[in-house]
Design a protein around this motif. Structure first.
Motif, PDB file in Angstrom:
ATOM      1  N   THR A  88       0.824  -1.207   0.000  1.00  0.00           N
ATOM      2  CA  THR A  88       0.000   0.000   0.000  1.00  0.00           C
ATOM      3  C   THR A  88       0.860   1.259   0.000  1.00  0.00           C
ATOM      4  O   THR A  88       0.626   2.207  -0.771  1.00  0.00           O
ATOM      5  N   ALA A  89       1.872   1.261   0.877  1.00  0.00           N
ATOM      6  CA  ALA A  89       2.738   2.436   0.968  1.00  0.00           C
ATOM      7  C   ALA A  89       3.557   2.635  -0.301  1.00  0.00           C
ATOM      8  O   ALA A  89       3.776   3.773  -0.737  1.00  0.00           O
ATOM      9  N   MET A  90       3.995   1.539  -0.901  1.00  0.00           N
ATOM     10  CA  MET A  90       4.769   1.628  -2.149  1.00  0.00           C
ATOM     11  C   MET A  90       3.919   2.206  -3.275  1.00  0.00           C
ATOM     12  O   MET A  90       4.338   3.124  -3.987  1.00  0.00           O
ATOM     13  N   LEU A  91       2.725   1.644  -3.446  1.00  0.00           N
ATOM     14  CA  LEU A  91       1.870   2.072  -4.557  1.00  0.00           C
ATOM     15  C   LEU A  91       1.459   3.533  -4.418  1.00  0.00           C
ATOM     16  O   LEU A  91       1.478   4.292  -5.398  1.00  0.00           O
ATOM     17  N   ALA A 164      -9.129   8.540   3.113  1.00  0.00           N
ATOM     18  CA  ALA A 164      -8.550   7.246   3.477  1.00  0.00           C
ATOM     19  C   ALA A 164      -8.159   7.226   4.952  1.00  0.00           C
ATOM     20  O   ALA A 164      -8.370   6.231   5.655  1.00  0.00           O
ATOM     21  N   LYS A 165      -7.617   8.319   5.419  1.00  0.00           N
ATOM     22  CA  LYS A 165      -7.244   8.436   6.826  1.00  0.00           C
ATOM     23  C   LYS A 165      -8.480   8.343   7.714  1.00  0.00           C
ATOM     24  O   LYS A 165      -8.470   7.640   8.746  1.00  0.00           O
ATOM     25  N   ALA A 166      -9.540   9.026   7.337  1.00  0.00           N
ATOM     26  CA  ALA A 166     -10.760   9.026   8.142  1.00  0.00           C
ATOM     27  C   ALA A 166     -11.412   7.645   8.189  1.00  0.00           C
ATOM     28  O   ALA A 166     -11.969   7.242   9.211  1.00  0.00           O
ATOM     29  N   MET A 167     -11.336   6.905   7.090  1.00  0.00           N
ATOM     30  CA  MET A 167     -11.992   5.603   7.009  1.00  0.00           C
ATOM     31  C   MET A 167     -11.208   4.505   7.726  1.00  0.00           C
ATOM     32  O   MET A 167     -11.806   3.591   8.316  1.00  0.00           O
ATOM     33  N   LEU A 168      -9.880   4.579   7.692  1.00  0.00           N
ATOM     34  CA  LEU A 168      -9.081   3.451   8.166  1.00  0.00           C
ATOM     35  C   LEU A 168      -8.076   3.788   9.263  1.00  0.00           C
ATOM     36  O   LEU A 168      -7.578   2.864   9.918  1.00  0.00           O
ATOM     37  N   GLY A 169      -7.773   5.059   9.475  1.00  0.00           N
ATOM     38  CA  GLY A 169      -6.719   5.355  10.441  1.00  0.00           C
ATOM     39  C   GLY A 169      -6.977   6.528  11.357  1.00  0.00           C
ATOM     40  O   GLY A 169      -6.054   7.022  12.011  1.00  0.00           O
ATOM     41  N   ALA A 241      -4.611  -0.724   7.328  1.00  0.00           N
ATOM     42  CA  ALA A 241      -5.061   0.217   8.354  1.00  0.00           C
ATOM     43  C   ALA A 241      -3.876   0.794   9.134  1.00  0.00           C
ATOM     44  O   ALA A 241      -3.888   1.973   9.511  1.00  0.00           O
ATOM     45  N   GLN A 242      -2.844  -0.021   9.349  1.00  0.00           N
ATOM     46  CA  GLN A 242      -1.665   0.481  10.061  1.00  0.00           C
ATOM     47  C   GLN A 242      -0.962   1.584   9.272  1.00  0.00           C
ATOM     48  O   GLN A 242      -0.465   2.544   9.846  1.00  0.00           O
ATOM     49  N   VAL A 243      -0.903   1.420   7.950  1.00  0.00           N
ATOM     50  CA  VAL A 243      -0.291   2.458   7.117  1.00  0.00           C
ATOM     51  C   VAL A 243      -1.068   3.763   7.246  1.00  0.00           C
ATOM     52  O   VAL A 243      -0.489   4.849   7.384  1.00  0.00           O
ATOM     53  N   MET A 244      -2.397   3.658   7.205  1.00  0.00           N
ATOM     54  CA  MET A 244      -3.221   4.849   7.296  1.00  0.00           C
ATOM     55  C   MET A 244      -3.137   5.490   8.683  1.00  0.00           C
ATOM     56  O   MET A 244      -3.262   6.706   8.828  1.00  0.00           O
ATOM     57  N   THR A 245      -2.895   4.668   9.703  1.00  0.00           N
ATOM     58  CA  THR A 245      -2.840   5.175  11.070  1.00  0.00           C
ATOM     59  C   THR A 245      -1.490   5.799  11.390  1.00  0.00           C
ATOM     60  O   THR A 245      -1.403   6.929  11.887  1.00  0.00           O
ATOM     61  N   TYR A 246      -0.423   5.061  11.092  1.00  0.00           N
ATOM     62  CA  TYR A 246       0.924   5.483  11.505  1.00  0.00           C
ATOM     63  C   TYR A 246       1.720   6.135  10.375  1.00  0.00           C
ATOM     64  O   TYR A 246       2.836   6.603  10.596  1.00  0.00           O
ATOM     65  N   GLN A 247       1.170   6.122   9.152  1.00  0.00           N
ATOM     66  CA  GLN A 247       1.767   6.789   7.997  1.00  0.00           C
ATOM     67  C   GLN A 247       3.166   6.247   7.670  1.00  0.00           C
ATOM     68  O   GLN A 247       4.013   6.959   7.155  1.00  0.00           O
ATOM     69  N   GLN A 248       3.368   4.977   7.969  1.00  0.00           N
ATOM     70  CA  GLN A 248       4.641   4.349   7.654  1.00  0.00           C
ATOM     71  C   GLN A 248       4.467   2.835   7.640  1.00  0.00           C
ATOM     72  O   GLN A 248       3.673   2.291   8.407  1.00  0.00           O
ATOM     73  N   ALA A 249       5.188   2.163   6.753  1.00  0.00           N
ATOM     74  CA  ALA A 249       5.175   0.707   6.667  1.00  0.00           C
ATOM     75  C   ALA A 249       6.561   0.181   7.001  1.00  0.00           C
ATOM     76  O   ALA A 249       7.565   0.725   6.534  1.00  0.00           O
ATOM     77  N   GLN A 250       6.603  -0.882   7.807  1.00  0.00           N
ATOM     78  CA  GLN A 250       7.862  -1.486   8.220  1.00  0.00           C
ATOM     79  C   GLN A 250       7.877  -2.952   7.803  1.00  0.00           C
ATOM     80  O   GLN A 250       6.901  -3.679   8.007  1.00  0.00           O
ATOM     81  N   VAL A 251       9.005  -3.394   7.240  1.00  0.00           N
ATOM     82  CA  VAL A 251       9.134  -4.793   6.832  1.00  0.00           C
ATOM     83  C   VAL A 251       9.058  -5.727   8.029  1.00  0.00           C
ATOM     84  O   VAL A 251       8.517  -6.828   7.946  1.00  0.00           O
TER      85      VAL A 251
END
Length: 336
Positions: A88-91, A164-169, A241-251
């Protein structure tokens, strides 16, 4: 003169339900941490803290629980969460695709991993525990390799669009994550599937005797693949949802969901051997785990003591759920 005894029997059967062990466990740990944690724990900060944890792990615990009732395991959820997050974060963050496309991309990863799990499990004699462990490591490796190849990093930042933020994060009042409402929706859907639709009887039949279920005309392969895909989808949903909440993705994120989700399911009374369990039990097991998880922090206890409490809770829950299951069986025979 008959109604009174019948009412007594119904009340007796209600209090002998298998979920009662989990319900009593939840009340016990909540009272304990309410005393130790004080007014902060029993107030909005405490409730928001453990409900936010319960929402994340609970969304994954539901399909994991359905699979366990059917006699299967899915450990690949721990790799699907970061894989969906990174996708999600990549796209959206790296390639500038619209948020909706990125979200669908992340969810598609979960569905794809679940489909692969289901195909391998149904077309081979390899236990699902081994299959999903292998798939987990494969997905982890692919996620890490692709992230480093494209971004040169193991993390990707992304600032989501307001909708997107309002719906998921979004955090309501700065405390309660909107994921709580998604979790309750998933609980309602899972309850309908397991306890109100024909699929529920099929799932229980799979866990009881797969060969007999197949001979009875139940599409065991399609059902198994569908449940694995549901598990992958829910894990991916949490990742998105984590991406939308914390605005970052971790491997590296997501591994904790493997055992935490199974722990919630087992505390909720689902048998490891399959064939028994309920959505209410999984729900109660999830909130019990979340209360312990966050109660340790509010009570200012040593994290090692928290681990001891969680381990003891798991053992006590298994023993008490077995006791209440026997009482429920006795109540059912008495009612007849």
């Amino acid at each position: 003169m008959q109604p009174a005894p019948r009412l007594d029997l119904r009340l007796s059967a209600f209090f002998k339900r298998p979920e009662m062990g989990t319900a009593l466990g939840f009340l016990a740990v909540y009272v304990f941490f309410a005393i130790m944690g004080g007014p902060v724990f029993i107030g909005a900060p405490g409730w928001s803290s453990w409900l936010n944890i319960a929402a994340e792990v609970g969304i994954i615990a539901l399909p994991v629980g359905l699979l366990m009732i059917a006699g299967e395991f899915d450990l690949s959820v721990g790799s699907v969460v970061p894989a969906a997050s990174m996708t999600t974060a990549m796209l959206a963050g790296h390639y500038d695709f619209p948020a909706l496309v990125a979200i669908f991309g992340g969810l598609a990863v979960g569905l794809g991993v679940g489909f692969i799990n289901g195909i391998i499990v149904t077309r081979s004699a390899i236990p699902s525990l081994i299959v999903t462990i292998g798939v987990m490591f494969a997905v982890m490796g692919l996620t890490l390799g692709i992230a480093v190849m494209i971004k040169g990093s193991t993390s990707v930042s992304y600032v989501p669009a307001p909708l997107a933020k309002a719906m998921l994060g979004q955090f309501i009042n700065g405390m309660f994550n909107v994921a709580i409402f998604w979790w309750l929706g998933f609980v309602a859907l899972a309850y309908f599937v397991l306890h109100m639709s024909p699929l529920g009887n099929w799932i229980f039949a799979l866990g009881g005797d797969r060969e007999s279920a197949r001979n009875a005309g139940i599409p065991t392969r399609k059902l198994t693949i569908g449940m694995f895909m549901a598990s992958g989808f829910c894990a991916a949903f949490v990742g998105v949802a984590q991406v939308m909440t914390y605005q970052q993705a971790q491997v590296a994120g997501g591994q904790a969901f493997i055992f935490n989700s199974i722990m919630c399911v087992v505390i909720g009374g689902v048998l490891l051997t399959g064939g028994a369990g309920s959505i209410l039990g999984i729900f109660l097991g999830t909130i019990t785990f979340a209360v312990v998880n966050q109660g340790v922090f509010f009570a200012a206890l040593d994290p090692n003591i928290g681990s001891i409490i969680v381990g003891a809770l798991l053992l006590v829950a298994v023993l008490s759920n077995d006791t209440f299951r026997r009482l429920a069986a006795q109540a059912s025979r008495t009612a007849k």
